[in-house]
Design an enzyme around this catalytic site. Structure first.
Site, short mmCIF file in Angstrom:
data_model
loop_
_atom_site.label_atom_id
_atom_site.label_comp_id
_atom_site.label_asym_id
_atom_site.label_seq_id
_atom_site.Cartn_x
_atom_site.Cartn_y
_atom_site.Cartn_z
N LYS A 1 27.32 49.02 24.91
CA LYS A 1 27.06 48.93 23.29
C LYS A 1 27.20 47.58 22.75
CE LYS A 1 26.51 51.59 19.91
NZ LYS A 1 26.16 52.95 19.63
N ASP B 1 21.14 51.30 16.18
CA ASP B 1 22.52 52.17 15.60
C ASP B 1 22.46 51.88 14.36
OD1 ASP B 1 25.06 53.66 17.00
OD2 ASP B 1 25.96 52.24 15.41
N LYS C 1 23.12 51.08 28.83
CA LYS C 1 22.18 51.70 27.80
C LYS C 1 23.17 52.01 26.57
CE LYS C 1 18.21 53.18 26.23
NZ LYS C 1 18.60 52.14 25.18
N THR D 1 17.81 61.96 17.50
CA THR D 1 19.47 62.14 17.12
C THR D 1 19.48 63.41 16.16
OG1 THR D 1 19.56 59.76 17.49
CG2 THR D 1 21.59 61.28 16.76
N ASN E 1 19.27 57.13 9.44
CA ASN E 1 18.24 57.78 10.67
C ASN E 1 18.70 59.24 10.97
OD1 ASN E 1 18.13 58.06 13.87
ND2 ASN E 1 16.12 57.45 12.92
#
Ligand code: NDP
Ligand code: 2IT
Length: 444
Positions: free
Chosen positions: A126, A166, A90, A209, A240
């Protein structure tokens, strides 16, 4: 030479030209010394550290796509599946021209420990590409995403590997990738997180986040006899993580005076206007130079310099190695007492050590920004049960997770006589669970 130093030396020798990966491995392994020393014979025999620093696999592929002029463009795609001892791989997909194997490996390595800290069943991975979504039309972004997924789909799945956003990968990119996965594989499953709410996304994932960063920071301050209310906060980044960190910091009563992007930073002494920031970045996808059109009293400065603005709390939310030793010195000189990393590895090793040596409370990214991936795991749970939870339900779970992460890292640091060193605490707490699972599963 001790076991930790041997493994670091081996990583540097065997992975030449990967400075970010070396940096992440050094930071983690050096702070694991107390645990490694206490278990050296077992860990050496089982080659625990050698297995931890070698990804399960690295996938690299060509991504050809056609631009609006009819010209074929070629980018490079990556997915590094690092460790699946505690769950499916993940981790996010980064789309930025700087992306290379070193950056993807550092992020994948960090993700293993971060995901373990969330207490949820997710392994670490990733991916990404050197594609730059900036300045591209929606059609070009779609063409890239479809081509990227045409290759990536072979290696992922809801129980195998679940990518997410990301830098450069937001709701638009996830949507195009999800559509292509569904089309090629012929199945509707929660293979990506950060999806739109109309097709399986989770409420609060967009905010998670940034909100999580503030929940953890708030708990860290509270446990150290401090209060976020009324404090001045500097944030870097305007994406973000930065936007929702700004929102929650304001809700908790702090005054956020900066945000930044890759060209410069805004200093708004009266406090950042969140609605203006969101319109500039989320709607117009424009530069921060526009901010002055909304707030004539704010200052816009070209280039770096955000950490020279006096603050009580600094929240780096842009990218790796954006807070250097000189920045750390400026923060300390200006009276900053807490730094919490919204980005991955934004603080250099030297700067981290300087901040800690000068009594600054320091929350490392793998703990402080874990709210994003934790909420991604909650999105996976909702997809599996084919239900969606309310915003309040997800947000309250997120808050509990962040508070628990703080206490787990705090306790781990205390157990090894490193009280208050949350870098050591986070690394040890994340490591313990992964190693336990690795040892239980035998040599694999
Ligand atoms: P976004 O793409 O939404 O925003 C990134 C922000 O950082 C932009 O303001 C961007 O400016 C700036 N930035 C990026 N690269 C650079 C650079 N090389 N130099 C200066 N500024 C830069 O990304 P996110 O907010 O999602 O991610 C920010 C950080 O948080 C990253 O480190 C990411 O890995 C980490 N993170 C993200 C999570 C998530 O859920 N999104 C979860 C956990 C960590 P510009 O637009 O000008 O490029
Ligand atoms: O760095 C990170 O934790 C992320 N970019 C989020 C990953 C995810 O799977 O939600």
């Amino acid at each position: 030479m001790g076991y930790v130093d041997e493994v670091i030396e081996r990583v540097v020798a065997k992975n030449p030209g990967e400075p970010e990966f070396h940096q992440a491995v050094k930071e983690v392994l050096e702070s694991l010394r107390p645990v490694v020393d206490a278990n050296e014979a077992l860990y050496r025999r089982e080659a625990v550290l050698e297995r931890l620093v070698e990804p399960d696999r690295q996938i690299k592929f060509r991504v050809p796509w056609v631009d609006d002029k009819g010209q074929v463009q070629v980018n490079v795609g990556y997915r590094v599946q690092f460790n699946n001892s505690i769950g499916p791989y993940k981790g996010g997909l980064r789309l930025h021209p700087s992306v290379n194997i070193s950056i993807i490996k550092f992020l994948g390595f960090e993700q293993v420990f971060k995901n373990s800290l969330t207490s949820l069943p997710i392994g670490g991975g990733k991916g990404g590409s050197d594609f730059d979504p900036k300045g591209k039309s929606d059609r070009e972004v779609m063409a890239f995403c479809q081509s990227f997924m045409t290759e990536l789909n072979k290696y992922i799945g809801a129980d195998v590997d679940v990518p997410a956003g990301d830098i450069g990968t937001g709701a638009r990119e996830i949507g195009y990738m999800f559509g292509q996965y569904k089309r090629i594989r012929g199945m509707y499953e929660g293979v990506l997180t950060g999806k739109g709410l109309s097709y399986g996304g989770s409420l609060a994932r967009t905010e998670a986040t940034g909100y999580g960063l503030l929940y953890l920071t708030d708990e860290m301050l509270r446990c150290n006899g401090k209060d976020i209310k009324g404090k001045t906060v500097c944030i870097s980044g305007a994406g973000n993580v930065a936007i929702y960190a700004c929102k929650k910091a304001q809700e908790l009563g702090a005054k956020v005076v900066t945000v930044s992007d890759s060209t410069g930073y805004v200093y708004d002494p009266e406090g950042i206007d969140l609605a203006a920031l969101k319109e500039i970045k989320e709607v117009k996808r424009a530069r921060l130079t526009e901010y002055k059109n909304y707030r004539p009293n704010a200052e816009y400065h070209e280039g770096r310099g955000v950490w020279n603005i006096p603050c009580d709390i600094a929240l780096p939310c842009a990218t790796q190695n954006e807070l250097t030793i000189d920045d750390a010195k400026a923060l300390v000189a200006n009276g900053c007492f807490a730094v919490a990393e919204g980005a991955n590895m934004p603080t250099t090793l030297e700067a981290t050590k300087y901040l800690q040596a000068n009594g600054v409370l320091f929350a490392p990214g793998k703990a402080a920004n874990a709210g994003g991936v934790a909420t991604s795991a909650l999105e996976m749970s909702q997809n599996s049960e084919r239900l969606s939870w309310t915003f309040e339900e997800v947000d309250s779970k997120l808050k509990t997770i962040m508070v628990n992460i703080f206490h787990n890292m705090d306790d781990a640091a205390k157990r090894y006589n490193f009280e208050g060193d949350y870098v050591v605490g986070a690394n040890i707490a994340g490591f313990e669970k992964v190693v336990d699972a690795m040892l239980a599963q035998g040599v694999c």
